[in-house]
Design a protein around this motif. Structure first.
Motif, PDB file in Angstrom:
ATOM      1  N   ARG A  10       1.063  -1.240  -0.031  1.00  0.00           N
ATOM      2  CA  ARG A  10      -0.168   0.008   0.130  1.00  0.00           C
ATOM      3  C   ARG A  10       1.022   1.248   0.051  1.00  0.00           C
ATOM      4  O   ARG A  10       1.744   1.435   1.019  1.00  0.00           O
ATOM      5  N   GLN A  12       0.995   5.860  -0.957  1.00  0.00           N
ATOM      6  CA  GLN A  12       0.205   6.822  -1.339  1.00  0.00           C
ATOM      7  C   GLN A  12       0.104   7.390  -2.901  1.00  0.00           C
ATOM      8  O   GLN A  12       1.213   7.021  -3.475  1.00  0.00           O
ATOM      9  N   THR A  86      -4.139   6.408  -8.139  1.00  0.00           N
ATOM     10  CA  THR A  86      -5.209   5.140  -7.534  1.00  0.00           C
ATOM     11  C   THR A  86      -5.720   4.614  -8.441  1.00  0.00           C
ATOM     12  O   THR A  86      -5.957   3.169  -8.237  1.00  0.00           O
ATOM     13  N   THR A  89      -4.267   0.772  -8.842  1.00  0.00           N
ATOM     14  CA  THR A  89      -4.697  -0.182  -7.729  1.00  0.00           C
ATOM     15  C   THR A  89      -5.120  -1.268  -8.642  1.00  0.00           C
ATOM     16  O   THR A  89      -5.682  -1.569  -9.189  1.00  0.00           O
ATOM     17  N   GLN A 112      -0.536  -7.720  -4.866  1.00  0.00           N
ATOM     18  CA  GLN A 112      -1.447  -6.688  -4.711  1.00  0.00           C
ATOM     19  C   GLN A 112      -0.764  -5.132  -4.390  1.00  0.00           C
ATOM     20  O   GLN A 112       0.012  -5.257  -3.614  1.00  0.00           O
ATOM     21  N   THR A 114      -1.627  -1.313  -3.816  1.00  0.00           N
ATOM     22  CA  THR A 114      -2.893  -0.580  -3.458  1.00  0.00           C
ATOM     23  C   THR A 114      -2.384   0.915  -3.247  1.00  0.00           C
ATOM     24  O   THR A 114      -1.490   1.103  -2.600  1.00  0.00           O
ATOM     25  N   SER A 116      -3.497   4.649  -2.432  1.00  0.00           N
ATOM     26  CA  SER A 116      -4.388   5.215  -1.619  1.00  0.00           C
ATOM     27  C   SER A 116      -3.820   6.447  -0.584  1.00  0.00           C
ATOM     28  O   SER A 116      -2.861   6.060   0.044  1.00  0.00           O
TER      29      SER A 116
END
Length: 117
Positions: A10, A12, A86, A89, A112, A114, A116
């Motif tokens: 994950r 930003q 975003t 993703t 994965q 992501t 966000s």
């Protein structure tokens, strides 16, 4: 033949990641390899590829932000992701024997990503 992706996480928007795809059962440098991604509820999308000669190709949506490379000694394919958005993703998978028309091939389990805030 086995492909194992790693390196997702994950981040930003604007961040970076480096994905790896370790190949076993074949010599990665002798074949074309591709990266694809799939977001929830969306069709699988081709991200880019590298041919036997090391020439790389990219989808318009990521060109200039993502870079594909490989290390033949480590039998590993890489995908460097920069300036992530975003919309990037999704599950990222490396692929052998990838067919663009049918979006089929031999895939790993994926990693994965992501993006966000």
């Amino acid at each position: 033949v086995r492909l194992m992706e790693s390196g997702g996480g994950r981040v930003q928007p604007g961040g970076s990641l480096r994905l790896s795809c370790v190949a076993s059962g074949f010599t990665l440098g002798y074949v074309a390899m591709n990266w694809v991604r799939q977001a929830p509820g969306k069709d699988r999308e081709w991200v880019g590829g590298i041919n036997r000669l090391g020439v790389t190709y990219y989808a318009d949506s990521i060109r200039g932000r993502f870079t594909i490379s490989r290390d033949n000694l480590k039998n590993t394919l890489y995908l460097n992701l920069n300036d992530l958005k975003t919309a990037d993703t999704g599950m990222y998978l490396c692929a052998k024997e990838f067919e663009m028309g049918s979006m089929t091939g031999i895939f790993g389990q994926g990693t994965q990503v992501t993006v966000s805030s």
